[in-house]
Design an enzyme around this catalytic site. Structure first.
Site, mmCIF file in Angstrom:
data_model
loop_
_atom_site.group_PDB
_atom_site.id
_atom_site.type_symbol
_atom_site.label_atom_id
_atom_site.label_comp_id
_atom_site.label_asym_id
_atom_site.label_seq_id
_atom_site.Cartn_x
_atom_site.Cartn_y
_atom_site.Cartn_z
ATOM 1 N N ARG A 179 0.841 -1.203 0.000
ATOM 2 C CA ARG A 179 0.000 0.000 0.000
ATOM 3 C C ARG A 179 0.874 1.250 0.000
ATOM 4 O O ARG A 179 0.560 2.234 -0.687
ATOM 5 C CB ARG A 179 -0.935 0.002 1.212
ATOM 6 C CG ARG A 179 -2.000 -1.081 1.177
ATOM 7 C CD ARG A 179 -2.950 -0.976 2.354
ATOM 8 N NE ARG A 179 -3.726 0.251 2.312
ATOM 9 C CZ ARG A 179 -4.315 0.806 3.362
ATOM 10 N NH1 ARG A 179 -4.222 0.220 4.560
ATOM 11 N NH2 ARG A 179 -5.004 1.927 3.240
ATOM 12 N N CYS A 237 -0.818 6.101 8.974
ATOM 13 C CA CYS A 237 -1.158 4.844 8.294
ATOM 14 C C CYS A 237 -2.320 5.137 7.357
ATOM 15 O O CYS A 237 -2.313 6.146 6.666
ATOM 16 C CB CYS A 237 -1.475 3.747 9.306
ATOM 17 S SG CYS A 237 -2.809 4.148 10.456
#
Length: 279
Positions: A179, A237
């Site tokens: 990601r 995150c």
């Protein structure tokens, strides 16, 4: 109350503490992204005496422009912790069923609210069961507590702050590496990362059994991604959950300064098309 030694408590230590004259307040905050509430699993089995705290609503505000899991409303957070029996003088131990992600979220939020006497059960319920320690399904109806949240006691980064950390200090991206690199975005509509950030997946801080790496190994691992003793470090995150898990790891390893968290994280960063994106 004396401040606990470190952010983690072992299952063995917790079992002894449960039988002491002043046992800790136990909170089950099990949660999994994209799944239904785990309240039913809690009702079937939990640590003896553990009260339930629902992640959605208590530990997160409504998703929107501030990200998928913004800071909860202080009133809602306070009410949930009081209902779970937390007092201002309570030693609180939090746990979950998977990798301590949601437990770390509650640990950080309590620290942010000014409650220092809080620890995460290292390895969570998985470790507890592996040791054959007792569980039950008895209903837990806590005596309401008098907990008062007095934020802010932890540094919360804005998007501009996060960009500044990436430029002048260290900004860790706690998402899985695919990601971060923009190769496999499974949650947010835009892939990539904040320019200048360093990939430091939160779950790399764990052993295979779900416990955190030993402090020395954790310190070596975090040093490799750029964390330096006493130096400022920021963490983000996807929506502020894995970031708080990494903040806990940094404190457990006793490296770097007290971590600053970009709670809105990537899900907030991408709401402004003018913000740059790296892949």
């Amino acid at each position: 109350m004396r401040r606990p030694d470190g952010p983690l408590i072992s299952a063995e230590h917790l079992q002894r503490a449960r039988n002491s004259a002043a046992p800790p307040v136990l909170l089950d905050v099990s949660w999994s992204l994209g799944s239904e509430s785990q309240r039913a699993a809690y009702d079937r089995e939990h640590l003896p005496g553990a009260a339930w705290v629902e992640f959605e609503g208590a530990l997160s505000g409504l998703p929107g422009e501030q990200g998928r899991h913004p800071m909860p409303e202080v009133a809602a957070f306070t009410a949930a912790l009081r209902a779970a029996g937390v007092r201002n003088d309570s030693h609180v131990v939090v746990y979950d069923r998977e990798n301590s992600l949601s437990a770390a979220r509650l640990w950080w939020l309590l620290k942010h609210a000014g409650h220092e006497a809080v620890q995460v059960l290292d390895g969570g319920m998985r470790r507890w069961l592996a040791l054959g320690l007792p569980t039950n399904h008895d209903p837990v109806i806590p005596t309401p507590g008098d907990f008062v949240a007095t934020p802010p006691h932890r540094q919360v980064l804005s998007a501009e702050d996060a960009a500044d950390y990436a430029d002048r200090h260290v900004l860790l991206d706690a998402r899985p590496a695919p990601r971060f690199h923009g190769r496999q975005e499974t949650i947010d509509p835009i892939a990539g990362h904040i320019p200048g950030a360093v990939s430091a997946p939160a779950l790399n801080n764990l052993q295979e059994d779900g416990r955190f790496l030993p402090a020395d190994d954790l310190a070596v691992h975090l040093t490799r991604v750029g964390v330096r003793p006493g130096a400022p470090v920021g963490v983000y995150c996807g929506s502020g959950v894995q970031a708080m898990h990494t903040a806990l790891a940094i404190e457990a390893a006793q490296v770097g300064a007290e971590p600053a968290v970009y709670v809105g994280s990537w899900s907030h960063w991408i709401t402004d098309p003018e913000r740059p994106i790296a892949t």
